[in-house]
Scaffold this motif. Structure first.
Motif, PDB file in Angstrom:
ATOM      1  N   PRO A   1      14.307 -61.126 -64.237  1.00  0.00           N
ATOM      2  CA  PRO A   1      14.123 -59.685 -64.377  1.00  0.00           C
ATOM      3  C   PRO A   1      13.722 -59.010 -63.064  1.00  0.00           C
ATOM      4  O   PRO A   1      12.980 -59.585 -62.271  1.00  0.00           O
ATOM      5  N   VAL A   2      14.247 -57.800 -62.868  1.00  0.00           N
ATOM      6  CA  VAL A   2      13.931 -57.022 -61.661  1.00  0.00           C
ATOM      7  C   VAL A   2      13.080 -55.825 -62.068  1.00  0.00           C
ATOM      8  O   VAL A   2      13.471 -55.026 -62.921  1.00  0.00           O
ATOM      9  N   ILE A   3      11.906 -55.730 -61.465  1.00  0.00           N
ATOM     10  CA  ILE A   3      11.028 -54.574 -61.683  1.00  0.00           C
ATOM     11  C   ILE A   3      11.023 -53.780 -60.385  1.00  0.00           C
ATOM     12  O   ILE A   3      10.539 -54.271 -59.352  1.00  0.00           O
ATOM     13  N   VAL A   4      11.560 -52.582 -60.409  1.00  0.00           N
ATOM     14  CA  VAL A   4      11.612 -51.786 -59.177  1.00  0.00           C
ATOM     15  C   VAL A   4      10.266 -51.100 -58.952  1.00  0.00           C
ATOM     16  O   VAL A   4       9.749 -50.436 -59.854  1.00  0.00           O
ATOM     17  N   ASP A   5       9.729 -51.273 -57.755  1.00  0.00           N
ATOM     18  CA  ASP A   5       8.542 -50.512 -57.381  1.00  0.00           C
ATOM     19  C   ASP A   5       9.031 -49.197 -56.772  1.00  0.00           C
ATOM     20  O   ASP A   5       9.319 -49.115 -55.581  1.00  0.00           O
ATOM     21  N   ALA A   6       9.146 -48.195 -57.644  1.00  0.00           N
ATOM     22  CA  ALA A   6       9.634 -46.884 -57.209  1.00  0.00           C
ATOM     23  C   ALA A   6       8.463 -45.907 -57.036  1.00  0.00           C
ATOM     24  O   ALA A   6       8.636 -44.692 -57.132  1.00  0.00           O
ATOM     25  N   ALA A   7       7.280 -46.471 -56.742  1.00  0.00           N
ATOM     26  CA  ALA A   7       6.059 -45.651 -56.622  1.00  0.00           C
ATOM     27  C   ALA A   7       6.253 -44.489 -55.647  1.00  0.00           C
ATOM     28  O   ALA A   7       5.705 -43.401 -55.846  1.00  0.00           O
ATOM     29  N   GLU A   8       7.045 -44.744 -54.591  1.00  0.00           N
ATOM     30  CA  GLU A   8       7.207 -43.720 -53.543  1.00  0.00           C
ATOM     31  C   GLU A   8       8.531 -42.969 -53.673  1.00  0.00           C
ATOM     32  O   GLU A   8       8.831 -42.124 -52.840  1.00  0.00           O
ATOM     33  N   ALA A   9       9.322 -43.324 -54.688  1.00  0.00           N
ATOM     34  CA  ALA A   9      10.727 -42.886 -54.673  1.00  0.00           C
ATOM     35  C   ALA A   9      11.116 -41.938 -55.809  1.00  0.00           C
ATOM     36  O   ALA A   9      12.300 -41.715 -56.035  1.00  0.00           O
ATOM     37  N   LEU A  10      10.139 -41.379 -56.493  1.00  0.00           N
ATOM     38  CA  LEU A  10      10.491 -40.436 -57.558  1.00  0.00           C
ATOM     39  C   LEU A  10      11.297 -39.279 -56.946  1.00  0.00           C
ATOM     40  O   LEU A  10      10.907 -38.715 -55.927  1.00  0.00           O
ATOM     41  N   GLY A  11      12.434 -38.982 -57.552  1.00  0.00           N
ATOM     42  CA  GLY A  11      13.278 -37.892 -57.038  1.00  0.00           C
ATOM     43  C   GLY A  11      14.381 -38.386 -56.114  1.00  0.00           C
ATOM     44  O   GLY A  11      15.307 -37.655 -55.793  1.00  0.00           O
ATOM     45  N   ALA A  12      14.285 -39.650 -55.678  1.00  0.00           N
ATOM     46  CA  ALA A  12      15.352 -40.219 -54.846  1.00  0.00           C
ATOM     47  C   ALA A  12      16.485 -40.685 -55.756  1.00  0.00           C
ATOM     48  O   ALA A  12      16.278 -40.886 -56.958  1.00  0.00           O
ATOM     49  N   THR A  13      17.663 -40.873 -55.188  1.00  0.00           N
ATOM     50  CA  THR A  13      18.772 -41.386 -55.999  1.00  0.00           C
ATOM     51  C   THR A  13      19.418 -42.589 -55.329  1.00  0.00           C
ATOM     52  O   THR A  13      19.346 -42.767 -54.107  1.00  0.00           O
ATOM     53  N   TYR A  14      20.048 -43.401 -56.189  1.00  0.00           N
ATOM     54  CA  TYR A  14      20.791 -44.584 -55.755  1.00  0.00           C
ATOM     55  C   TYR A  14      22.146 -44.508 -56.440  1.00  0.00           C
ATOM     56  O   TYR A  14      22.212 -44.510 -57.676  1.00  0.00           O
ATOM     57  N   LYS A  15      23.207 -44.410 -55.661  1.00  0.00           N
ATOM     58  CA  LYS A  15      24.569 -44.232 -56.192  1.00  0.00           C
ATOM     59  C   LYS A  15      24.589 -43.140 -57.270  1.00  0.00           C
ATOM     60  O   LYS A  15      25.184 -43.315 -58.343  1.00  0.00           O
TER      61      LYS A  15
END
Ligand SMILES: Cc1ncc(COP(=O)(O)O)c(C=O)c1O
Length: 389
Positions: A146-160
């Motif tokens: 399983p992959v848990i993304v640490d998006a703590a700093e990335a709210l509002g960013a996009t990926y593809k």
């Protein structure tokens, strides 16, 4: 604050729900899920708590290995140690400054051969730039890691074109005071898996079983977000898009003013995503610029301007000791003493590390607040330009 928060805080007071439960918490979770495109979310006291719950739910226990980015903040990986598991720190690549998928693929193959796969992989979306999640999933999925993304700093960013964290088993967000939106302190765990989030919610409220009295058949935590802080979060969600726009504008202004200087480079933006540019980060190459990053930081400080080096890579942190490799563990972490400070050290492994070390040596996070004026930006730029030799 944006001005929207007070209305929701008033609603919280009027409803008299001054507790880690209430209508604002439920609404914040729902509105957050819509905004991020991840179907289910649970609001918590911090991003660190969210990561801890995610790892608990994946069944991480003492002695397991969990793969993580080395170039990250401690809250991304301290929960690994809470469970007595061993973090394995992965180097970054120069294209994204995030976990290098090439190194990950190699190490997972080696682990498969040894017959000891990691319990989870935690890529950090550094400074608002998403890691290459599809590539990481491609590597992990065949082994059901399983992959848990640490998006703590990335709210509002996009990926593809999709939101940060979308597509992972779960994603962690932070609303700490320094983040793109804040609840003063707080976090969110989000996932497409309804049960996963329901169980996290249960664990975050002391794992109280359904009964009229207080009945517990598991040990939980006191990790739920308060209704008042959720009210602030709801107000902040309204300005997320605007915050991203302004953060990116801050970056563009710095870049326009400094890119012509030999020896200064900016954190690149990977072609697969749109960073929220939470922080504008530069690299200073002393052989070209004439002075090093630390001299520039001190010059800024002398002008009462706060700038910081990048996160110090986890594998260089005194609390982690890659030398403790042979671990026989039954209960919790092996205790080792650091002779200098007599503080407990934790075992870890490192895969690569040179890129993160180089970025740490040369990198400087510039003031990037959305309330910065043109004059503020000019002051920072002038000091940096003045350091050029
Ligand atoms: C990359 C990263 N991971 C985890 C965290 C932990 O979040 P919190 O401070 O809400 O516990 C933070 C921020 O603080 C962070 O920047």
């Amino acid at each position: 604050m944006s001005g929207n928060e007070q209305r929701y805080i008033n609603e919280a007071f009027e409803s008299n729900y001054i507790a880690p439960v209430g209508p604002q918490v439920e609404l914040f979770e729902k509105e957050f899920a819509v905004k991020t495109g991840i179907s289910y979310a649970v609001a918590l006291s911090s991003g660190t708590a969210a990561m801890h719950l995610a790892l608990c739910e994946l069944g991480v226990v003492a002695g397991d290995e969990v793969f993580a980015s080395t170039l990250t903040f401690i809250g991304s990986v301290s929960p690994v140690t809470f469970l007595g598991a061993i973090p394995v720190f992965f180097d970054a690549d120069y294209k994204t400054w995030n976990m290098d998928p090439g190194l990950l693929a190699k190490e997972i193959n080696a682990c498969a051969e040894r017959g000891r796969l990691p319990k989870a992989v935690i890529p950090t979306d550094l400074y608002g730039q998403c890691a290459d999640l599809d590539r990481i999933l491609e590597i992990c999925t065949p082994y059901e890691i399983p992959v848990i993304v640490d998006a703590a700093e990335a709210l509002g960013a996009t990926y593809k074109g999709r939101g940060a964290g979308v597509g992972a088993r779960a994603a962690v967000f932070s609303f700490n005071g320094n983040k793109i939106i804040t609840t003063s302190g707080g976090g969110m765990l989000a996932s497409e898996d309804k049960e996963f989030i329901a169980q996290a919610r249960f664990l975050s409220q002391q794992a109280r079983d359904a009964a009229p009295h207080f009945e517990h058949s598991q040990i939980g935590f006191n990790y739920r977000m308060s209704n008042i802080l959720a009210a602030i979060g709801r107000g902040q969600l309204h300005v997320l898009d605007e915050r991203v726009r302004v953060k990116r504008q801050v970056f563009t202004k710095y870049k326009a003013a400094l890119q012509d200087i030999d020896g200064i480079e900016f954190m690149p933006e990977a072609p697969f995503g749109k960073s929220n540019r939470w922080l504008t980060v530069i690299l200073i190459s002393p052989e070209k610029f004439g002075t090093d990053r630390e001299t520039v930081r001190v010059a800024l400080e002398a002008e009462n301007i706060e700038a910081r080096p990048l996160w110090k890579p986890m594998h260089l942190q005194p609390v982690f000791n890659p030398q403790i490799t042979q671990i026989t563990r039954i209960n919790g972490c092996k205790k080792a003493q650091n002779p200098q400070n007599k503080k407990k050290q934790y075992p870890c492994r490192v895969v690569g590390g040179e890129v993160a070390e180089d970025l740490f040596d040369r990198g400087l996070c510039l003031p990037s607040g959305t309330a910065m004026t043109k004059e503020d930006l000019c002051r920072v730029i002038e000091v940096i330009r003045g350091c050029k030799k």
